[in-house]
Design an enzyme around this catalytic site. Structure first.
Site, short mmCIF file in Angstrom:
data_model
loop_
_atom_site.label_atom_id
_atom_site.label_comp_id
_atom_site.label_asym_id
_atom_site.label_seq_id
_atom_site.Cartn_x
_atom_site.Cartn_y
_atom_site.Cartn_z
N ASP A 246 18.90 -24.42 16.53
CA ASP A 246 19.70 -25.64 16.36
C ASP A 246 19.39 -26.64 17.47
O ASP A 246 19.29 -27.85 17.23
CB ASP A 246 21.19 -25.29 16.34
CG ASP A 246 21.57 -24.37 15.20
OD1 ASP A 246 20.99 -24.50 14.11
OD2 ASP A 246 22.46 -23.51 15.40
N HIS A 273 26.60 -21.10 14.15
CA HIS A 273 25.21 -21.17 13.68
C HIS A 273 25.15 -21.23 12.15
O HIS A 273 24.32 -20.57 11.54
CB HIS A 273 24.43 -19.97 14.21
CG HIS A 273 22.96 -20.01 13.92
ND1 HIS A 273 22.15 -21.06 14.29
CD2 HIS A 273 22.14 -19.12 13.29
CE1 HIS A 273 20.90 -20.81 13.90
NE2 HIS A 273 20.87 -19.64 13.29
#
Length: 412
Positions: A246, A273
């Site tokens: 990310d 996530h």
């Protein structure tokens, strides 16, 4: 100045560069660089000492510059005051024959802190882990690589002793991908059992290792495995969720908008996530902070949906494997640098008290000689980010609870 004086000056320069060469070039690179020096001998005879002195100084200076640059590029792109000292750590990649596992194994074999690498997978894997190990054993690195396989009817805890003993880091890119129409809870039930088998083996054979999980859904799997470690009397912070991709994506996308090199961008991504739990904090990076506020919601969504974008680009025939391997190796490099004595910071999903209402959370984590050394608070947020944090935590709480419920019903 006379030719004689210039010649002496050039010889002194050459002598100085030779000393510099020995100092800046890593030992492992000197054999290839010294071939440059050895190649000077016939040139010296043909050109004479004066001309040779100038040519050699220039060529050696160039070689030294390249070597210096090469060594600089080896410094991990993570926070830390100095490059990690050379370690001799043993690392295992569980699921090492897969789409993430193979490139991740390659990248870890290249890490200067890795002295031994275990590649583990099931015997039903399309590529035998022994074959992956044989392939990696040919690269020009001082790392010992071995493959280990387990059949479906065997228990990992019973057969992975040699694979895991002595490991300081276990990377787990394992589990089934989410299928169309499958709920996140359905996926969790399958992958939690897969993760549990590996974690159980780690608890027995390498209980002090950092276990970095790349097993979806990370938001639920990590709490489940950490709570099982806790029930076993082990340190739950040894269980780490890999969310680095990310951050990698956020940095890349900001670079594309601003024209800044992504290496110079550091956007923290907090929360979790998956989906809305992925929360890039653009305001905390000096380059991202210059992006107009009107563009931030779309950029935020772009980071959240990037995995789906890759699946669509591959026409459903694959997911983010190469970028995930890169991100996993970046997290692995940070862990090993910390173990080697250089505290290093990356965002990761761990047991945390930085947000009082969520026991597991992604924020900056500093890795040190014992693994997780410090879990950092989220820092200052702007109004948009404050609202996004509320949204992220609301979704994250439910996914964490699935993991906690799983841990209550089972043990290692």
């Amino acid at each position: 100045a006379s030719w004689h004086e210039l010649c002496l000056s050039s010889k002194r320069l050459l002598k100085h560069l030779l000393k510099m060469f020995a100092r800046v070039v890593p030992q492992g690179l000197r054999s290839s660089r010294m071939r440059v020096v050895a190649g000077f001998a016939p040139a010296r005879q043909a050109l004479g000492s004066r001309t040779f002195a100038f040519a050699a100084a220039g060529a050696l200076g160039g070689a030294t510059l390249l070597a210096t640059k090469e060594r600089q590029q080896r410094v991990p792109q993570c926070e830390g005051n100095a490059a990690p000292s050379k370690g001799n750590f043993k690392v295992c990649v569980c699921g090492g024959s897969g789409g993430i596992g193979q490139p991740l194994s390659l990248l870890m074999a290249l890490d200067p802190n890795v002295g031994e690498l275990s590649v583990y997978d099931l015997t039903i894997a399309m590529v035998p882990p022994g074959g992956v190990a044989a392939d990696l054993s040919h690269i020009e690195k001082n790392v010992k690589v071995a493959g280990f396989a387990k059949s479906l009817d065997q228990k990992a805890v019973d057969v992975l002793g040699d694979c895991l003993k002595g490991c300081s880091l276990v990377l787990v890119p394992a589990g089934m991908p989410r299928k169309p129409g499958q709920t996140r809870d359905d996926l969790f039930k399958i992958n939690a059992n897969i993760a549990k088998e590996v974690v159980e083996a780690c608890a027995k054979h390498c209980p002090d290792a950092v276990v970095a999980l790349i097993v979806n859904p990370v938001n639920s799997v990590v709490p489940a495995m950490a709570e099982l470690y806790k029930k076993k009397g082990l340190d739950p912070k040894k269980i780490v969720g890999v969310t680095t991709l990310d951050c990698v994506r956020a940095n890349k996308f900001v670079g594309e908008i601003t024209g800044v090199d992504p290496d110079d961008i550091e956007v923290p991504v907090i929360g979790g996530h998956a989906g809305v739990t992925i929360m890039p904090v653009f305001s905390q990076d000096k380059h991202a902070a210059k992006i107009p506020a009107s563009q931030i919601p779309a950029l935020d969504k772009h980071v959240q949906d990037a995995g789906t974008d890759v699946v669509n680009a591959k026409n459903g025939k694959g997911s983010a494997t190469l970028s995930m391997a890169y991100a996993g190796a970046r997290l692995g490099k940070a862990v090993l640098a910390g173990l080697a004595g250089t505290p290093t910071t990356e965002c990761a999903y761990v047991m945390s008290d930085v947000e009082s209402d969520v026991p597991y959370f992604t924020s900056k984590v500093t890795f040190g000689k014992q693994g997780v050394e410090k879990v950092h608070p989220v820092g200052k947020l702007n109004k948009y980010e404050e609202e996004r944090l509320k949204e992220a935590k609301a979704a994250l709480k439910k996914e964490i609870q699935s993991g906690l419920d799983y841990a209550k019903e089972t043990s290692l």
